[in-house]
Design a protein around this motif. Structure first.
Motif, PDB file in Angstrom:
ATOM      1  N   SER A   1       0.786  -1.218   0.000  1.00  0.00           N
ATOM      2  CA  SER A   1       0.000   0.000   0.000  1.00  0.00           C
ATOM      3  C   SER A   1       0.827   1.281   0.000  1.00  0.00           C
ATOM      4  O   SER A   1       0.266   2.363  -0.010  1.00  0.00           O
ATOM      5  CB  SER A   1      -0.924  -0.006   1.221  1.00  0.00           C
ATOM      6  OG  SER A   1      -0.179  -0.237   2.383  1.00  0.00           O
ATOM      7  N   PHE A   2       2.135   1.170   0.023  1.00  0.00           N
ATOM      8  CA  PHE A   2       2.998   2.351   0.000  1.00  0.00           C
ATOM      9  C   PHE A   2       4.416   1.916  -0.347  1.00  0.00           C
ATOM     10  O   PHE A   2       4.693   0.731  -0.468  1.00  0.00           O
ATOM     11  CB  PHE A   2       2.983   3.085   1.360  1.00  0.00           C
ATOM     12  CG  PHE A   2       3.440   2.240   2.506  1.00  0.00           C
ATOM     13  CD1 PHE A   2       4.769   2.202   2.872  1.00  0.00           C
ATOM     14  CD2 PHE A   2       2.546   1.452   3.208  1.00  0.00           C
ATOM     15  CE1 PHE A   2       5.196   1.405   3.921  1.00  0.00           C
ATOM     16  CE2 PHE A   2       2.949   0.658   4.255  1.00  0.00           C
ATOM     17  CZ  PHE A   2       4.283   0.634   4.605  1.00  0.00           C
TER      18      PHE A   2
ATOM     19  N   CYS B   1       2.631  12.162  -0.096  1.00  0.00           N
ATOM     20  CA  CYS B   1       1.686  11.617  -1.071  1.00  0.00           C
ATOM     21  C   CYS B   1       1.608  12.599  -2.224  1.00  0.00           C
ATOM     22  O   CYS B   1       1.425  13.798  -2.000  1.00  0.00           O
ATOM     23  CB  CYS B   1       0.294  11.447  -0.461  1.00  0.00           C
ATOM     24  SG  CYS B   1       0.162  10.171   0.790  1.00  0.00           S
TER      25      CYS B   1
ATOM     26  N   LYS C   1      -1.975  10.157   4.505  1.00  0.00           N
ATOM     27  CA  LYS C   1      -0.849  10.509   5.375  1.00  0.00           C
ATOM     28  C   LYS C   1      -1.183  10.275   6.847  1.00  0.00           C
ATOM     29  O   LYS C   1      -0.316   9.839   7.610  1.00  0.00           O
ATOM     30  CB  LYS C   1      -0.416  11.959   5.142  1.00  0.00           C
ATOM     31  CG  LYS C   1       0.346  12.130   3.835  1.00  0.00           C
ATOM     32  CD  LYS C   1       0.969  13.496   3.724  1.00  0.00           C
ATOM     33  CE  LYS C   1      -0.068  14.507   3.308  1.00  0.00           C
ATOM     34  NZ  LYS C   1       0.510  15.829   3.022  1.00  0.00           N
TER      35      LYS C   1
ATOM     36  N   LEU D   1      -0.689   6.606   7.426  1.00  0.00           N
ATOM     37  CA  LEU D   1       0.732   6.273   7.440  1.00  0.00           C
ATOM     38  C   LEU D   1       1.393   6.749   8.737  1.00  0.00           C
ATOM     39  O   LEU D   1       2.221   6.038   9.322  1.00  0.00           O
ATOM     40  CB  LEU D   1       1.445   6.879   6.232  1.00  0.00           C
ATOM     41  CG  LEU D   1       1.094   6.277   4.874  1.00  0.00           C
ATOM     42  CD1 LEU D   1       1.749   7.078   3.755  1.00  0.00           C
ATOM     43  CD2 LEU D   1       1.492   4.820   4.799  1.00  0.00           C
TER      44      LEU D   1
ATOM     45  N   GLY E   1       2.858   7.389   0.012  1.00  0.00           N
ATOM     46  CA  GLY E   1       1.543   6.838  -0.282  1.00  0.00           C
ATOM     47  C   GLY E   1       1.352   6.512  -1.747  1.00  0.00           C
ATOM     48  O   GLY E   1       1.960   7.137  -2.620  1.00  0.00           O
ATOM     49  N   ARG E   2       0.497   5.529  -2.012  1.00  0.00           N
ATOM     50  CA  ARG E   2       0.186   5.124  -3.381  1.00  0.00           C
ATOM     51  C   ARG E   2      -1.279   5.401  -3.701  1.00  0.00           C
ATOM     52  O   ARG E   2      -2.143   5.262  -2.841  1.00  0.00           O
ATOM     53  CB  ARG E   2       0.453   3.632  -3.563  1.00  0.00           C
ATOM     54  CG  ARG E   2       1.908   3.308  -3.624  1.00  0.00           C
ATOM     55  CD  ARG E   2       2.116   1.915  -4.133  1.00  0.00           C
ATOM     56  NE  ARG E   2       3.516   1.704  -4.444  1.00  0.00           N
ATOM     57  CZ  ARG E   2       4.069   0.529  -4.520  1.00  0.00           C
ATOM     58  NH1 ARG E   2       3.367  -0.559  -4.311  1.00  0.00           N
ATOM     59  NH2 ARG E   2       5.342   0.416  -4.817  1.00  0.00           N
TER      60      ARG E   2
ATOM     61  N   THR F   1      -3.434   3.293  -0.397  1.00  0.00           N
ATOM     62  CA  THR F   1      -3.048   3.673   0.960  1.00  0.00           C
ATOM     63  C   THR F   1      -4.256   4.057   1.810  1.00  0.00           C
ATOM     64  O   THR F   1      -4.367   3.639   2.960  1.00  0.00           O
ATOM     65  CB  THR F   1      -2.038   4.840   0.930  1.00  0.00           C
ATOM     66  OG1 THR F   1      -0.924   4.473   0.117  1.00  0.00           O
ATOM     67  CG2 THR F   1      -1.542   5.171   2.319  1.00  0.00           C
TER      68      THR F   1
END
Length: 127
Positions: free
Chosen positions: A39-40, A60, A74, A77, A99-100, A104
């Motif tokens: 996810s990242f 991100c 964010k 995360l 981040g993706r 994410t």
């Protein structure tokens, strides 16, 4: 009245986290290790300056979505890093969590934590 209690050995306190905020700190991570997670993307490197804290930054791009989506990603995360890095991160290292798009913000939180644990193992096992 005396009791003979033995206190268990205390584990060392977890390393403190400090937030990376300056562009040169993020650019220095490009020379480190990369570990794509589900996810990242995790980037990490040993600072080599002898300071014990763990540095962590979050970013991100606009590909992740509008400001609301980027901030949500964010926040997730940041919380994952707060829970995992003090125990599994290495003192003297800096990490960036990137981040993706589309993943994410929507990934189940437990899976996000597992992704971070696996990515840290990859970064530390590299070389």
């Amino acid at each position: 009245m005396g009791t003979d209690c033995q206190t268990p050995e205390a584990s060392p306190p977890p390393a403190s986290l400090r937030v990376l905020a300056r562009r040169p700190e993020f650019l220095a991570l490009n020379r480190g290790h990369r570990a794509p997670a589900g996810s990242f993307l995790l980037q990490g490197r040993d600072r080599g300056d002898g300071t014990p804290g763990i540095g962590v930054g979050f970013t991100c791009s606009k590909k992740v979505g509008n400001a609301v989506a980027r901030n949500r990603a964010k926040r997730r995360l940041r919380e994952a890093a707060r829970l995992v890095l003090p125990d599994l991160g290495r003192p003297g290292w800096d990490y960036a969590l990137i981040g993706r798009a589309g993943v994410t913000a929507d990934r189940p939180f437990e899976a996000l934590l597992d992704d971070l644990r696996r990515a840290l193992a990859k970064v530390h096992g590299a070389r």
